[in-house]
Design a protein around this motif. Structure first.
Motif, PDB file in Angstrom:
ATOM      1  N   ASP A 287       0.871  -1.112  -0.023  1.00 17.72           N
ATOM      2  CA  ASP A 287      -0.021   0.078   0.014  1.00 17.72           C
ATOM      3  C   ASP A 287       0.984   1.132  -0.068  1.00 17.72           C
ATOM      4  O   ASP A 287       1.620   1.473   0.828  1.00 17.72           O
ATOM      5  N   LEU A 288       0.551   2.115  -1.125  1.00 14.45           N
ATOM      6  CA  LEU A 288       1.611   3.420  -0.937  1.00 14.45           C
ATOM      7  C   LEU A 288       0.808   4.383  -0.466  1.00 14.45           C
ATOM      8  O   LEU A 288       1.377   5.364  -0.504  1.00 14.45           O
ATOM      9  N   GLY A 289      -0.420   4.252  -0.018  1.00 15.80           N
ATOM     10  CA  GLY A 289      -1.325   5.533   0.666  1.00 15.80           C
ATOM     11  C   GLY A 289      -1.788   6.406  -0.311  1.00 15.80           C
ATOM     12  O   GLY A 289      -2.536   7.334   0.401  1.00 15.80           O
ATOM     13  N   ALA A 290      -1.898   6.171  -1.507  1.00 14.05           N
ATOM     14  CA  ALA A 290      -2.334   7.204  -2.493  1.00 14.05           C
ATOM     15  C   ALA A 290      -2.306   6.287  -4.055  1.00 14.05           C
ATOM     16  O   ALA A 290      -1.562   5.529  -4.073  1.00 14.05           O
ATOM     17  N   SER A 291      -2.894   6.998  -4.803  1.00 13.18           N
ATOM     18  CA  SER A 291      -2.715   6.274  -6.338  1.00 13.18           C
ATOM     19  C   SER A 291      -1.218   6.191  -6.737  1.00 13.18           C
ATOM     20  O   SER A 291      -0.606   7.458  -6.481  1.00 13.18           O
ATOM     21  N   ALA A 292      -1.114   5.010  -7.132  1.00 17.29           N
ATOM     22  CA  ALA A 292       0.261   4.756  -7.506  1.00 17.29           C
ATOM     23  C   ALA A 292       0.502   5.111  -9.072  1.00 17.29           C
ATOM     24  O   ALA A 292      -0.214   4.599  -9.933  1.00 17.29           O
ATOM     25  N   ASN A 293       1.492   6.022  -9.423  1.00 17.41           N
ATOM     26  CA  ASN A 293       1.440   6.624 -10.776  1.00 17.41           C
ATOM     27  C   ASN A 293       2.598   6.074 -11.441  1.00 17.41           C
ATOM     28  O   ASN A 293       2.566   6.179 -12.849  1.00 17.41           O
ATOM     29  N   GLY A 294       3.601   5.204 -11.008  1.00 14.49           N
ATOM     30  CA  GLY A 294       4.461   4.623 -11.878  1.00 14.49           C
ATOM     31  C   GLY A 294       5.637   3.785 -11.380  1.00 14.49           C
ATOM     32  O   GLY A 294       5.613   3.991  -9.927  1.00 14.49           O
ATOM     33  N   VAL A 295       6.306   2.833 -11.849  1.00 18.47           N
ATOM     34  CA  VAL A 295       7.296   2.022 -11.212  1.00 18.47           C
ATOM     35  C   VAL A 295       8.427   1.644 -12.150  1.00 18.47           C
ATOM     36  O   VAL A 295       8.205   1.370 -13.399  1.00 18.47           O
ATOM     37  N   ALA A 296       9.437   1.651 -11.614  1.00 17.30           N
ATOM     38  CA  ALA A 296      10.809   1.437 -12.330  1.00 17.30           C
ATOM     39  C   ALA A 296      11.701   0.333 -11.450  1.00 17.30           C
ATOM     40  O   ALA A 296      11.523   0.513 -10.125  1.00 17.30           O
ATOM     41  N   HIS A 297      12.429  -0.549 -12.097  1.00 16.36           N
ATOM     42  CA  HIS A 297      13.045  -1.523 -11.204  1.00 16.36           C
ATOM     43  C   HIS A 297      14.563  -1.552 -11.825  1.00 16.36           C
ATOM     44  O   HIS A 297      14.864  -1.495 -12.931  1.00 16.36           O
TER      45      HIS A 297
END
Length: 437
Positions: A287-297
């Protein structure tokens, strides 16, 4: 749900072709370099050639009986050839690879003031999609919220000439992915295509019968992984379009998924970061606490942006390593090098953070509009578009502004790509720009 499959002949031909070409690996983009370094790679230089030497004039002598040597042909100087498009750095998917680094150590971009090398205007009012570049061809979709239809194009990246175009019944707002002779791309009315790269003909298409917009896909081996605004996360068979699984979330998926080491990661408007195995099993959520907008690895660490003004580093088991908060929401997928994370905010600031602990290294506040498109890094420079309609280039080490270029409308979602000394980027003025020094 309807699916139009490829013919058996096409399918067998493709399988044989794929077997000959080999399977694509995680994060691979076909570049000659095997270990991408951080920003600041050596720039290749042309090897000098000996120019023809003119004869030195001498005083005219009286003719004598001494025989003269037979004159030899002086070679004509040759013009420097334009770099072949097939030699340009490869960006076969958005943010360069399936881990979404947004960093290409072998790409070359401009560092001084730029002008338009060429531009292409489409029938649609906007270009919101990020271009991709593979095997000497540039692929770009067109269309935005004000358009009733869309289009998809294959262009020569050196000249801008059109190789082929395909009309679509809805805008194409996300980047495509190119793999083994096919280009995979979705539209805003729920149709997802696999097109032949040679001519744009449809190999297969998926139509769920509902209106949804797709993210850019990740294509690994025979899997095509893509999220949608219908809160679904899909895996298709790359060679026949069969739906292998779909994972339900409780919010729209608007950013491209990440594939790394057999796991697919996706952010959702339901505040969660999802980790799903390649076989479709849910491994964990955070849970990020708000809308998650993007991810990189990168290097077994995930970097996630969210609407609650945070960028968070999460390990591949779902545990938070660090998080930093600023005054505005981080709106898009960040770019990640070996030691830095670059991310923009809706308020118009581009930040650089230390990859290990999240410490802020610099910020750039020149944009007068939001930085809602992803940044990319190449040749020691960060390139990004902003909602003030301007493309910015800043030094990756210091954040110093190298140059800026104004288009005629906002750059809201489209990330740039770099190759052959050019920046390719779309704008909501309906134009794809190729910029160079």
């Amino acid at each position: 749900m309807a699916r139009n499959r490829a013919s058996r002949r096409q399918f067998l031909a493709t399988v044989l072709g794929a077997s000959a070409a080999g399977l694509s690996g995680c994060g691979s983009d076909g570049d000659a370099t095997t270990t991408p370094g951080d920003a600041g790679t050596e720039t290749p230089t042309d090897t000098p050639t000996d120019a023809p030497t003119a004869a030195t004039p001498t005083d005219t002598a009286e003719p004598t009986d001494t025989p003269t040597a037979t004159p030899t042909d002086t070679p004509e100087p040759t013009a420097t050839a334009t770099p072949d498009a097939s030699s340009l750095a490869s960006w076969p998917t958005v943010m360069r690879n399936d881990e979404r680094w947004g960093h290409h150590s072998a790409a070359i971009g401009p560092h001084e003031s730029v002008t338009v090398d060429w531009r292409t205007e489409f029938d649609q009012d906007a270009v919101n999609a990020t271009p991709v570049l593979a095997d000497g061809t540039l692929y770009i979709g067109a269309g935005g919220s004000g358009d009733d239809d869309g289009s998809f194009h294959a262009l020569n990246p050196v000249t801008g000439e059109t190789k082929w175009s395909k009309d679509t019944t809805a805008p194409v707002t996300s980047a495509a992915a190119v793999d083994r002779g096919f280009v995979y791309v979705g539209t805003t009315n729920g149709v997802f295509y696999a097109l032949n790269t040679d001519d744009g003909s449809v190999f297969w298409e998926w139509d769920p019968g509902s209106t949804e917009d797709y993210t850019a896909p990740a294509v690994v081996d025979r899997g095509v992984y893509v999220g949608s605004t219908s809160s679904r996360f899909y895996k298709f068979d790359a060679l026949d379009g069969g739906l292998e699984w779909d994972q339900n979330t409780y919010g729209a998926i608007t950013a491209p998924p990440v594939y790394a080491d057999g796991t697919v990661y996706a952010t959702s408007a339901d505040h969660e970061l999802y980790a799903v195995s390649a076989s479709g099993g849910l491994e964990w959520t955070t849970d990020l606490g708000a809308s998650a907008n993007g991810v990189a690895h990168r290097d077994r660490r995930l970097f996630v942006t969210s609407e609650n003004n945070r960028i968070t580093q999460v390990n591949v088991r779902g545990s938070t390593g660090w998080e930093v908060s600023r005054g505005d929401a981080f709106a898009a997928t960040p770019a990640v090098t070996e030691n830095r994370v670059f991310a923009g905010t809706r308020g118009g600031t581009l930040f650089a953070f230390d990859v290990s602990d999240g410490r802020e290294l610099w910020r750039v506040t020149e944009p007068s509009g939001g930085v809602t498109a992803p940044p990319v890094v190449a040749d020691g420079t960060v390139y990004v578009g902003a909602r003030d309609g301007t493309v910015y280039a800043v030094t990756a080490d210091t954040g110093d502004l190298e140059w800026s270029f104004a288009t005629s409308n906002n750059i809201e979602e489209a990330a740039p790509i770099l190759a052959g000394g050019r920046v390719y980027i779309g704008s909501q003025d309906g134009t794809l720009y190729a910029l160079s020094e």
